[in-house]
Design an enzyme around this catalytic site. Structure first.
Site, PDB file in Angstrom:
ATOM      1  N   MET A 106      -9.163   7.949   0.243  1.00 26.87           N
ATOM      2  CA  MET A 106      -9.756   8.168   1.442  1.00 26.87           C
ATOM      3  C   MET A 106     -10.280   9.332   1.193  1.00 26.87           C
ATOM      4  SD  MET A 106      -7.495   6.754   4.686  1.00 26.87           S
ATOM      5  CE  MET A 106      -6.536   5.158   4.292  1.00 26.87           C
ATOM      6  N   ASP A 144      -4.668   3.550  -1.580  1.00 27.31           N
ATOM      7  CA  ASP A 144      -5.591   3.902  -0.705  1.00 27.31           C
ATOM      8  C   ASP A 144      -6.311   4.996  -0.663  1.00 27.31           C
ATOM      9  OD1 ASP A 144      -6.141   1.510   0.895  1.00 27.31           O
ATOM     10  OD2 ASP A 144      -4.059   1.940   1.334  1.00 27.31           O
ATOM     11  N   ASP A 185      -6.296  -6.664   3.988  1.00 24.97           N
ATOM     12  CA  ASP A 185      -5.867  -5.489   4.298  1.00 24.97           C
ATOM     13  C   ASP A 185      -5.987  -4.788   5.630  1.00 24.97           C
ATOM     14  OD1 ASP A 185      -5.147  -2.856   3.707  1.00 24.97           O
ATOM     15  OD2 ASP A 185      -6.821  -2.325   2.461  1.00 24.97           O
ATOM     16  N   MET A 210     -12.182   4.267  -0.239  1.00 22.49           N
ATOM     17  CA  MET A 210     -12.868   4.290   1.175  1.00 22.49           C
ATOM     18  C   MET A 210     -13.493   5.647   1.006  1.00 22.49           C
ATOM     19  SD  MET A 210      -9.476   2.924   3.370  1.00 22.49           S
ATOM     20  CE  MET A 210      -8.700   3.106   1.889  1.00 22.49           C
ATOM     21  N   MET A 234     -11.203  -6.032   5.579  1.00 20.40           N
ATOM     22  CA  MET A 234     -10.393  -5.250   6.489  1.00 20.40           C
ATOM     23  C   MET A 234     -10.139  -5.765   7.723  1.00 20.40           C
ATOM     24  SD  MET A 234      -9.911  -2.841   4.484  1.00 20.40           S
ATOM     25  CE  MET A 234      -9.123  -1.808   5.540  1.00 20.40           C
ATOM     26  N   SER A 280       0.714  -1.338   0.107  1.00 20.09           N
ATOM     27  CA  SER A 280       0.115   0.167  -0.070  1.00 20.09           C
ATOM     28  C   SER A 280       0.917   1.229   0.038  1.00 20.09           C
ATOM     29  CB  SER A 280      -0.820  -0.034   1.297  1.00 20.09           C
ATOM     30  OG  SER A 280      -1.369   1.421   1.337  1.00 20.09           O
ATOM     31  N   HIS A 299      -1.013  -1.365  -4.011  1.00 20.26           N
ATOM     32  CA  HIS A 299      -2.637  -1.044  -3.740  1.00 20.26           C
ATOM     33  C   HIS A 299      -2.787   0.436  -3.350  1.00 20.26           C
ATOM     34  CE1 HIS A 299      -5.983  -2.123  -1.195  1.00 20.26           C
ATOM     35  NE2 HIS A 299      -5.476  -1.411  -0.153  1.00 20.26           N
ATOM     36  N   HIS A 314      -8.565   0.998  -3.815  1.00 24.68           N
ATOM     37  CA  HIS A 314      -9.247   0.663  -2.601  1.00 24.68           C
ATOM     38  C   HIS A 314      -9.950   1.871  -2.431  1.00 24.68           C
ATOM     39  CE1 HIS A 314      -9.279  -0.360   1.924  1.00 24.68           C
ATOM     40  NE2 HIS A 314     -10.819  -0.230   1.412  1.00 24.68           N
TER      41      HIS A 314
HETATM   42  C1  DX5 Z   1      -6.143   1.313   5.619  1.00 23.39           C
HETATM   43  C2  DX5 Z   1      -5.701   1.100   4.180  1.00 23.39           C
HETATM   44  C3  DX5 Z   1      -4.386  -0.048   4.201  1.00 23.39           C
HETATM   45  C4  DX5 Z   1      -3.476   0.413   5.041  1.00 23.39           C
HETATM   46  C5  DX5 Z   1      -2.498  -0.832   5.472  1.00 23.39           C
HETATM   47  O1  DX5 Z   1      -7.464   1.721   5.856  1.00 23.39           O
HETATM   48  O2  DX5 Z   1      -6.654   0.366   3.621  1.00 23.39           O
HETATM   49  O3  DX5 Z   1      -4.132  -0.433   2.979  1.00 23.39           O
HETATM   50  O4  DX5 Z   1      -2.511   1.315   4.222  1.00 23.39           O
HETATM   51  O5  DX5 Z   1      -1.510  -0.475   6.184  1.00 23.39           O
HETATM   52  P1  DX5 Z   1      -0.681  -1.544   7.136  1.00 23.39           P
HETATM   53  O6  DX5 Z   1      -0.081  -2.323   6.328  1.00 23.39           O
HETATM   54  O7  DX5 Z   1       0.244  -0.504   7.798  1.00 23.39           O
HETATM   55  O8  DX5 Z   1      -1.701  -1.742   8.256  1.00 23.39           O
HETATM   56 ZN    ZN Z   2      -6.254  -0.421   1.258  1.00 23.96          ZN
END
Ligand code: DX5
Ligand code: ZN
Length: 232
Positions: A44, A42, A180, A75, A144, A15, A40, A73
């Protein structure tokens, strides 16, 4: 190469939430050169989750720096009005949260119509049965194993039973199970043993390395992969 064909071998998906935000292009190149399988991303929105990262323009900007699969991904809520922009930005896999809106079936149809693989992410409190009636519309389910929003959190062990249940529900369907949150060499084995094939890891991949010192990324990726493979 971008998404080609389905298989259940272990795939490591760093990620970039844990990468250098001023240098995403070279970070993506470095993790791929060090042996990751997917990248990956993320997204947000500060509304569905309590953090803000980036949008479709950033995805489009890094796309040329990724040779393989760009796994996006989302969110965000609402999702539907943004799906086209993320597909056009080059997402190979586009995942929405089951909790992000009332019309999951429509969002998934929309993702496939845009030519991307369709994923559903489940928060820790969301039961596996929430996707029972959309199994034929998805290519990936993302479990998750932390509450989404931040990297560096601890793996929530109760989710292992959810992974096993999803594996049963999926049967022979070509659906990836992605994990994840809190994935490390210590937690990867149980995830793989329960049936996961895509392991997302932020902190555990990027720790100790940098674009100038990428070998640490390679060692971190190998440690996660070896732990997962050893559990199979
Ligand atoms: C959390 C993200 C993850 C995150 C994982 O909301 O969706 O992808 O980056 O990070 P680690 O591996 O540090 O838990
Ligand atoms: Zn993620």
């Amino acid at each position: 190469m971008p998404y080609s064909s389905f298989n259940r071998s272990i795939k490591i998906a760093p990620s970039i939430l844990a990468a250098d935000f001023a240098d995403f292009g070279r970070e993506c190149e470095a993790i791929e050169a060090q042996g990751c399988d997917w990248v990956h991303v993320d997204v947000m929105d500060g509304h569905f989750v309590p953090n803000i990262t980036f949008g479709p323009q950033m995805c489009k900007a890094i796309r040329p720096h990724i040779k393989g699969v760009m796994d996006v991904h989302l969110m965000i809520s609402p999702t539907d009005s943004y799906l086209e922009a993320f597909a056009e930005a080059g997402a190979d896999v586009l995942s929405v949260h089951a909790e992000a809106g009332p019309h999951l079936d429509r969002s998934l149809q929309c993702i496939r119509a845009l030519g991307a693989k369709a994923g559903v992410a489940l928060n820790p409190s969301t039961p596996p049965e929430s996707i029972e009636y959309v199994l034929d519309r998805i290519d990936l389910v993302c479990v998750m194993t932390v509450n989404p929003g931040f990297g560096g959190q601890s793996f929530i062990e109760s989710q292992l039973a959810k992974i096993a249940r999803l594996r049963e529900m999926i049967g022979e369907r070509a659906i990836h199970i992605e994990i994840d949150g809190g994935v490390t060499p210590q937690t990867a084995g149980n995830c793989a043993a329960m049936g996961a094939d895509v392991l997302v890891a932020g902190s555990a991949v990027f720790k100790g390395g940098s674009v100038a010192k990428p070998k640490a990324y390679g060692a971190n990726i190998r440690a996660i992969r070896e732990a997962a493979d050893a559990a199979l």
